[in-house]
Every structure is written in structure tokens, then in C-alpha cells.
Design a protein around this motif. Structure first.
Motif, PDB file in Angstrom:
ATOM      1  N   VAL A  75       3.852  12.387   2.827  1.00 50.59           N
ATOM      2  CA  VAL A  75       4.018  10.950   2.592  1.00 50.59           C
ATOM      3  C   VAL A  75       2.759  10.226   3.062  1.00 50.59           C
ATOM      4  O   VAL A  75       2.279  10.454   4.181  1.00 50.59           O
ATOM      5  CB  VAL A  75       5.249  10.407   3.349  1.00 50.59           C
ATOM      6  CG1 VAL A  75       5.362   8.897   3.166  1.00 50.59           C
ATOM      7  CG2 VAL A  75       6.515  11.100   2.869  1.00 50.59           C
ATOM      8  N   LEU A  76       2.212   9.365   2.208  1.00 52.04           N
ATOM      9  CA  LEU A  76       1.023   8.605   2.566  1.00 52.04           C
ATOM     10  C   LEU A  76       1.366   7.577   3.636  1.00 52.04           C
ATOM     11  O   LEU A  76       2.326   6.825   3.508  1.00 52.04           O
ATOM     12  CB  LEU A  76       0.469   7.896   1.334  1.00 52.04           C
ATOM     13  CG  LEU A  76      -0.902   7.234   1.499  1.00 52.04           C
ATOM     14  CD1 LEU A  76      -1.990   8.287   1.669  1.00 52.04           C
ATOM     15  CD2 LEU A  76      -1.208   6.339   0.293  1.00 52.04           C
ATOM     16  N   ARG A  77       0.571   7.560   4.690  1.00 51.94           N
ATOM     17  CA  ARG A  77       0.799   6.639   5.801  1.00 51.94           C
ATOM     18  C   ARG A  77      -0.002   5.357   5.586  1.00 51.94           C
ATOM     19  O   ARG A  77      -1.179   5.394   5.251  1.00 51.94           O
ATOM     20  CB  ARG A  77       0.385   7.296   7.120  1.00 51.94           C
ATOM     21  CG  ARG A  77       1.100   8.592   7.385  1.00 51.94           C
ATOM     22  CD  ARG A  77       0.489   9.355   8.555  1.00 51.94           C
ATOM     23  NE  ARG A  77       0.689   8.675   9.821  1.00 51.94           N
ATOM     24  CZ  ARG A  77       0.252   9.151  10.995  1.00 51.94           C
ATOM     25  NH1 ARG A  77      -0.412  10.301  11.028  1.00 51.94           N
ATOM     26  NH2 ARG A  77       0.475   8.495  12.109  1.00 51.94           N
ATOM     27  N   ALA A  78       0.628   4.212   5.792  1.00 57.88           N
ATOM     28  CA  ALA A  78      -0.064   2.932   5.647  1.00 57.88           C
ATOM     29  C   ALA A  78      -1.086   2.769   6.765  1.00 57.88           C
ATOM     30  O   ALA A  78      -0.816   3.087   7.922  1.00 57.88           O
ATOM     31  CB  ALA A  78       0.940   1.787   5.694  1.00 57.88           C
ATOM     32  N   GLU A  79      -2.271   2.284   6.414  1.00 52.95           N
ATOM     33  CA  GLU A  79      -3.283   2.047   7.439  1.00 52.95           C
ATOM     34  C   GLU A  79      -4.083   0.776   7.211  1.00 52.95           C
ATOM     35  O   GLU A  79      -4.872   0.378   8.056  1.00 52.95           O
ATOM     36  CB  GLU A  79      -4.224   3.241   7.551  1.00 52.95           C
ATOM     37  CG  GLU A  79      -4.965   3.594   6.280  1.00 52.95           C
ATOM     38  CD  GLU A  79      -5.811   4.844   6.453  1.00 52.95           C
ATOM     39  OE1 GLU A  79      -7.043   4.742   6.312  1.00 52.95           O
ATOM     40  OE2 GLU A  79      -5.246   5.909   6.736  1.00 52.95           O
ATOM     41  N   GLY A  80      -3.889   0.110   6.063  1.00 51.24           N
ATOM     42  CA  GLY A  80      -4.565  -1.155   5.818  1.00 51.24           C
ATOM     43  C   GLY A  80      -6.064  -1.038   5.954  1.00 51.24           C
ATOM     44  O   GLY A  80      -6.672  -0.055   5.531  1.00 51.24           O
ATOM     45  N   ALA A  81      -6.677  -2.062   6.584  1.00 57.22           N
ATOM     46  CA  ALA A  81      -8.130  -2.068   6.779  1.00 57.22           C
ATOM     47  C   ALA A  81      -8.526  -1.473   8.116  1.00 57.22           C
ATOM     48  O   ALA A  81      -9.702  -1.510   8.483  1.00 57.22           O
ATOM     49  CB  ALA A  81      -8.644  -3.501   6.680  1.00 57.22           C
ATOM     50  N   PHE A  82      -7.562  -0.896   8.846  1.00 60.90           N
ATOM     51  CA  PHE A  82      -7.836  -0.428  10.202  1.00 60.90           C
ATOM     52  C   PHE A  82      -8.378   0.993  10.264  1.00 60.90           C
ATOM     53  O   PHE A  82      -8.693   1.484  11.338  1.00 60.90           O
ATOM     54  CB  PHE A  82      -6.572  -0.546  11.060  1.00 60.90           C
ATOM     55  CG  PHE A  82      -6.323  -1.937  11.550  1.00 60.90           C
ATOM     56  CD1 PHE A  82      -6.588  -2.291  12.856  1.00 60.90           C
ATOM     57  CD2 PHE A  82      -5.835  -2.915  10.699  1.00 60.90           C
ATOM     58  CE1 PHE A  82      -6.381  -3.583  13.312  1.00 60.90           C
ATOM     59  CE2 PHE A  82      -5.618  -4.208  11.132  1.00 60.90           C
ATOM     60  CZ  PHE A  82      -5.887  -4.550  12.447  1.00 60.90           C
ATOM     61  N   GLY A  83      -8.451   1.691   9.115  1.00 61.59           N
ATOM     62  CA  GLY A  83      -9.058   3.008   9.102  1.00 61.59           C
ATOM     63  C   GLY A  83      -8.205   4.120   9.652  1.00 61.59           C
ATOM     64  O   GLY A  83      -8.576   5.287   9.560  1.00 61.59           O
ATOM     65  N   GLU A 138       0.827  -1.213   0.000  1.00 62.70           N
ATOM     66  CA  GLU A 138       0.000   0.000   0.000  1.00 62.70           C
ATOM     67  C   GLU A 138       0.859   1.260   0.000  1.00 62.70           C
ATOM     68  O   GLU A 138       0.598   2.208  -0.747  1.00 62.70           O
ATOM     69  CB  GLU A 138      -0.920  -0.009   1.226  1.00 62.70           C
ATOM     70  CG  GLU A 138      -1.696   1.285   1.431  1.00 62.70           C
ATOM     71  CD  GLU A 138      -2.344   1.365   2.805  1.00 62.70           C
ATOM     72  OE1 GLU A 138      -2.748   2.477   3.200  1.00 62.70           O
ATOM     73  OE2 GLU A 138      -2.456   0.323   3.476  1.00 62.70           O
ATOM     74  N   PHE A 139       1.891   1.260   0.819  1.00 62.75           N
ATOM     75  CA  PHE A 139       2.743   2.448   0.923  1.00 62.75           C
ATOM     76  C   PHE A 139       3.459   2.738  -0.400  1.00 62.75           C
ATOM     77  O   PHE A 139       3.477   3.880  -0.871  1.00 62.75           O
ATOM     78  CB  PHE A 139       3.769   2.256   2.042  1.00 62.75           C
ATOM     79  CG  PHE A 139       4.736   3.399   2.170  1.00 62.75           C
ATOM     80  CD1 PHE A 139       4.385   4.556   2.842  1.00 62.75           C
ATOM     81  CD2 PHE A 139       6.007   3.322   1.596  1.00 62.75           C
ATOM     82  CE1 PHE A 139       5.275   5.614   2.945  1.00 62.75           C
ATOM     83  CE2 PHE A 139       6.902   4.371   1.700  1.00 62.75           C
ATOM     84  CZ  PHE A 139       6.533   5.523   2.381  1.00 62.75           C
ATOM     85  N   PHE A 140       4.008   1.701  -1.006  1.00 58.49           N
ATOM     86  CA  PHE A 140       4.810   1.919  -2.214  1.00 58.49           C
ATOM     87  C   PHE A 140       3.966   2.112  -3.474  1.00 58.49           C
ATOM     88  O   PHE A 140       4.460   2.626  -4.479  1.00 58.49           O
ATOM     89  CB  PHE A 140       5.791   0.765  -2.408  1.00 58.49           C
ATOM     90  CG  PHE A 140       6.950   0.814  -1.456  1.00 58.49           C
ATOM     91  CD1 PHE A 140       7.957   1.761  -1.602  1.00 58.49           C
ATOM     92  CD2 PHE A 140       7.038  -0.070  -0.380  1.00 58.49           C
ATOM     93  CE1 PHE A 140       9.024   1.819  -0.711  1.00 58.49           C
ATOM     94  CE2 PHE A 140       8.099  -0.021   0.512  1.00 58.49           C
ATOM     95  CZ  PHE A 140       9.094   0.929   0.342  1.00 58.49           C
ATOM     96  N   THR A 141       2.697   1.701  -3.421  1.00 58.27           N
ATOM     97  CA  THR A 141       1.818   1.909  -4.579  1.00 58.27           C
ATOM     98  C   THR A 141       0.854   3.067  -4.376  1.00 58.27           C
ATOM     99  O   THR A 141       0.165   3.465  -5.327  1.00 58.27           O
ATOM    100  CB  THR A 141       0.997   0.640  -4.861  1.00 58.27           C
ATOM    101  OG1 THR A 141       0.164   0.346  -3.726  1.00 58.27           O
ATOM    102  CG2 THR A 141       1.909  -0.544  -5.157  1.00 58.27           C
ATOM    103  N   SER A 142       0.792   3.587  -3.139  1.00 60.04           N
ATOM    104  CA  SER A 142      -0.160   4.661  -2.790  1.00 60.04           C
ATOM    105  C   SER A 142      -1.597   4.243  -3.098  1.00 60.04           C
ATOM    106  O   SER A 142      -2.438   5.063  -3.500  1.00 60.04           O
ATOM    107  CB  SER A 142       0.184   5.958  -3.536  1.00 60.04           C
ATOM    108  OG  SER A 142       1.458   6.417  -3.172  1.00 60.04           O
ATOM    109  N   PHE A 143      -1.874   2.960  -2.916  1.00 63.68           N
ATOM    110  CA  PHE A 143      -3.214   2.431  -3.188  1.00 63.68           C
ATOM    111  C   PHE A 143      -3.661   1.558  -2.028  1.00 63.68           C
ATOM    112  O   PHE A 143      -2.987   0.599  -1.658  1.00 63.68           O
ATOM    113  CB  PHE A 143      -3.209   1.616  -4.485  1.00 63.68           C
ATOM    114  CG  PHE A 143      -4.512   0.908  -4.758  1.00 63.68           C
ATOM    115  CD1 PHE A 143      -5.654   1.633  -5.053  1.00 63.68           C
ATOM    116  CD2 PHE A 143      -4.581  -0.472  -4.719  1.00 63.68           C
ATOM    117  CE1 PHE A 143      -6.861   0.978  -5.295  1.00 63.68           C
ATOM    118  CE2 PHE A 143      -5.774  -1.140  -4.965  1.00 63.68           C
ATOM    119  CZ  PHE A 143      -6.914  -0.402  -5.258  1.00 63.68           C
ATOM    120  N   ASN A 144      -4.808   1.926  -1.440  1.00 65.67           N
ATOM    121  CA  ASN A 144      -5.392   1.150  -0.354  1.00 65.67           C
ATOM    122  C   ASN A 144      -6.700   0.540  -0.844  1.00 65.67           C
ATOM    123  O   ASN A 144      -7.705   1.252  -0.990  1.00 65.67           O
ATOM    124  CB  ASN A 144      -5.651   2.042   0.865  1.00 65.67           C
ATOM    125  CG  ASN A 144      -6.164   1.252   2.063  1.00 65.67           C
ATOM    126  OD1 ASN A 144      -6.933   0.321   1.914  1.00 65.67           O
ATOM    127  ND2 ASN A 144      -5.746   1.646   3.257  1.00 65.67           N
TER     128      ASN A 144
END
Length: 436
Positions: A177-185, A147-153
Motif C-alpha cells: 500500500v502506498l504511504r502518503a507523504e505529501g511534500a515532506f519526503g 494522494e493516497f487514493f489516487t496513488s499520485f504525489n
């Protein structure tokens, strides 16, 4: 009359499908726990249904699994603290001192996961729980890195409840910088959940290479959340787990120490650059958490202080804090009062206390200890809240019952939990395990 027949058939079909699901979950407890872990890590909070009030998918599934897998377990002191908290809070709601939203949040997000943690080991062995959480967490961490390296969640594309979706689906940035958050919102929730999961990865009996790889992936994903509390609790949890969990090899400990030193040297410049670019946003976030302490003046012995948002205390307009109180302890005090907060936090202390002695220590207890600092800088949000309270219940159960509930399964999987203090099995004997 003709239209009534299809409706009846649909109702009967729905009940039959539900009965089949319940039967499968009862007959396959290991598979049911895998499903639960996957929903916890991969289904966002905004996926749910309204049945009287909003039930997130993870909450609904947890409640169903409790009913399906219900077993009588020995009661512990923590159970008494939680039970009294429920009684007091329901009483306060009846008298109008606690609002419905706070009551529902406590029951659905705290009590239900706690009960699931208390009963799950009666049906699933500790080794299976450990390995399942470890594997699912590593997969979630891998997706966070992607997600972080593709900027796509991809998770934000999942539709759901309007208000909750609008609150938790927007992606966050720090220093551009986009922060990774996965499915946790939220990146903080993901970072804290991964930090807790690291204890379970360390507790597995995987070979050195996959175990180190799992720890590294979780560490990298936590760094990419750019959450200070996530990083702090990860370091604390890894240190405690690596050196306190029984059966961890010296090679693993040495490798973690070296990898930690190398990783720190690599990560600190990156973190410094991002937080430096964030400037006032990162600094303001830290100052905001300090400013929250002014809200303690509003805390009552029982119940909430009412509409405190319009008040002014010194130089602070308290409406400034209305949208978010990023301090679980202060927020609990505001919602329920000093006495109920003491009651519910006593259960957390009981779980953390289990980590002090080898005979009662478990990855769940160490995960709870690692999260203690977060309780004063982060609110209990999204699935992180449920995972924490599940670990609280799991730590209480694991501490005394693991040899009886999970012995055979643990030996098969190579997890060394040791017998409870005072229990000595005869040479060559095995602890029984009523595995379903």
C-alpha cells in the motif's frame, strides 16, 4: 564594455527586487507568515540553492524572515541552553571533533527555526499563527488523502537538488500500500508534522463542525501515512490538546471522545491488515530501532567517535547503521557527544515544561510534548525537524509574552490564551499588541 552594462543592470534589478521583497515582508508580517507556513508544508526539502552549502527553500525563507522581522524579545533559560550548545559545537568543529555537515545541520535545521519561533510573536499575533498553521495543515492533510487514493504525489515532480531529491523523492509502500507523504519526503515526517498541527486545530475558535472536520481530516491523513510514531504522537497530542487547552468546549471534547472511539474501531483492522501484509518489513523496522541502542557504546562526552561504521560490537557490524539512525536522541549523541546533546535537549525540555501549567500552556508546547516519544524512534528529518524546532521556540515565547504580544489579535480571533501567571489586567482593560 558593452556586455558589462547588461550585467550591471541585471545586478541592480536583482537588488531592487530583493529590496522590494524585504519591504513587503516587513510591512505585511501576517502575509509573510502565511507564505512561510505554505513553504513549510508544500515545498519539498530538495528545492533550494547552494550558497556555500545547501539551503533548502524553507531554511532560506526562515532566515530572511528572521532578519526582516527581527525584534528584541525577553531572553529565557532555553535561549541560554541553545546559545551554549552553539558555542560548544562551533568549538568542537574548530578542534575537528564535529564535522561540518553536523554543524551546518544544527544551525540551519534547529537553531534558525528556533529563533524564528522566538521572534515571530513580536510581529504576528498568536491567533494568526494558530489559525494559519491549522488551515495549512488541514489543506496538506486533504492533499495527502487525495494522494493516497489516487496513488499520485505531485510534489515528487518538482525538480531539485540531485542527491537530496534522490534521497527523499522515492515514494514508500507498506504491505503493498502506498504511504502518503505529501511534500515532506517521508511518510513518518508527514505523520509527525500533522500530529503536531492537530494541537493548533484544537486551539482555534472555529465552530464545532469545521473544527471537528479539521481534526478528522488530519487524523485520516495520519492513518494513511501508516507510520506508527505518527499515530502514537497524534493520539497523544489530541488527548493533551483537547483536555488541556483553555476555552475548548465540552461539546468538542465529547465529540472528539466519541469520534476517537469510533475511529479506533474502524482504523485498527485496517492498520492490522496493512502491517500484517508488511510482515518482515514492519517487524524488521521495529527491531532495527531496538538494535540502534548498541551505538551508545560509541558515544563520547564531546564530539563524534569518528569513523565508527567499520567497527564491530558484539554481534553487530556497525556499518549496518551507517545509512540511517532512526533515533533523534542517539543520532544527536553520536554527532555531538553527551554534553552538547544535553544542552540542546534541555531547550526541548524547557518548551515541554511550559505545558504543565495553564498560565504557560500553548498549542506549541503541547505539540512538543506530543513529539517526545518520537525523539527515540525517529530521526529529525526534512521539514519535520524545522517545524518541531519552530514549535520549541514558539512555546518558549508564547508562555510568558502572549498577553503582551498577541492580546488584541487574539481577542479579535477568539483565542483564549489567558494572561501570564501573576498578571491581572484591570477590569475592562486590554493587553496592548504592537501588531505590525
Amino acid at each position: 564594455m558593452a556586455t558589462a552594462v547588461p550585467i550591471v543592470l541585471l545586478a541592480v534589478g536583482g537588488l531592487a527586487a530583493l529590496a522590494l521583497v524585504v519591504l513587503v515582508l516587513r510591512m505585511m508580517p501576517r502575509a509573510a507568515f502565511v507564505v512561510w507556513a505554505c513553504v513549510l508544508f508544500f515545498v519539498p526539502l530538495w528545492v533550494g540553492v547552494n550558497i556555500g552549502f545547501y539551503w533548502a527553500a524553507i531554511t532560506l525563507l526562515t532566515a530572511l524572515l528572521i532578519v526582516v522581522n527581527w525584534s528584541i524579545v525577553p531572553l529565557r533559560a532555553a535561549d541560554a541552553w541553545v546559545a551554549v550548545f552553539i558555542i560548544v559545537t562551533v568549538g568542537l568543529y574548530a578542534f575537528g571533533s564535529v564535522d561540518l555537515a553536523s554543524l551546518v545541520a544544527a544551525l540551519l535545521e534547529w537553531v534558525i527555526p528556533y529563533i524564528w519561533g522566538r521572534v515571530v510573536l513580536a510581529r504576528v499575533g498568536t491567533a494568526w499563527v494558530t489559525s494559519t498553521i491549522a488551515i495549512v495543515a488541514v489543506v496538506a492533510a486533504t492533499l495527502a488523502v487525495v494522494e493516497f487514493f489516487t496513488s499520485f504525489n505531485p510534489f515528487v515532480l518538482i525538480p531539485g537538488s540531485g542527491v537530496i531529491y534522490d534521497t527523499w523523492s522515492p515514494l514508500q509502500e507498506r504491505g503493498g500500500v502506498l504511504r502518503a507523504e505529501g511534500a515532506f519526503g517521508h511518510s513518518i515526517a508527514l505523520g509527525a508534522a500533522l500530529a503536531m498541527s492537530s494541537a493548533f486545530v484544537v486551539a482555534t475558535r472555529w465552530r464545532l463542525a469545521p473544527k471537528i472536520s479539521g481534526v478528522v481530516i488530519i487524523a485520516v491523513a495520519t492513518v494513511l501515512t501508516f507510520s506508527r510514531v505518527g499515530l502514537l504522537t497524534l493520539v497523544l497530542t489530541l488527548i493533551l490538546s483537547t483536555f488541556l487547552i483553555a476555552g475548548v468546549s465540552t461539546r468538542f471534547r465529547a465529540t472528539v471522545a466519541v469520534a476517537g472511539a469510533v475511529g479506533t474501531a474502524i482504523v485498527i483492522p485496517i492498520i492490522d491488515t496493512v502491517f500484517g501484509a508488511a510482515g518482515e518489513e514492519a517487524g524488521g523496522s521495529a527491531d532495527y530501532r531496538t538494535d540502534l541502542l548498541v551505538l551508545l557504546e560509541q558515544v563520547q562526552v564531546f564530539g563524534n567517535p569518528g569513523d565508527w561504521h567499520s567497527l564491530v560490537s558484539g554481534d553487530y557490524y556497525l556499518g549496518y547503521f551507517a545509512r540511517s539512525v532512526d533515533n533523534a536522541l542517539v543520532l544527536t549523541l553520536l554527532r555531538y557527544g553527551y554534553v552538547p546533546t544535553f544542552l540542546i535537549m534541555a531547550a526541548v525540555v524547557c518548551a515541554a515544561w511550559m505545558a504543565l501549567r495553564r498560565s504557560t500552556r500553548s498549542p506549541a508546547a503541547l505539540a512538543v510534548v506530543g513529539q517526545l516519544p518520537s525523539l527515540v524512534v525517529v530521526a529529525l528529518i526534512t521539514q519535520y525537524s524545522m517545524f518541531l524546532w519552530f514549535c520549541v521556540g514558539l512555546a518558549i515565547t508564547w508562555a510568558r509574552d502572549s498577553a503582551m504580544l498577541g492580546g488584541a489579535d487574539d481577542e479579535a480571533a477568539g483565542v483564549d490564551i489567558g494572561p501570564p501567571e501573576g498578571l491581572r489586567l484591570p477590569q475592562g482593560a486590554r493587553a496592548s499588541h504592537p501588531q505590525g
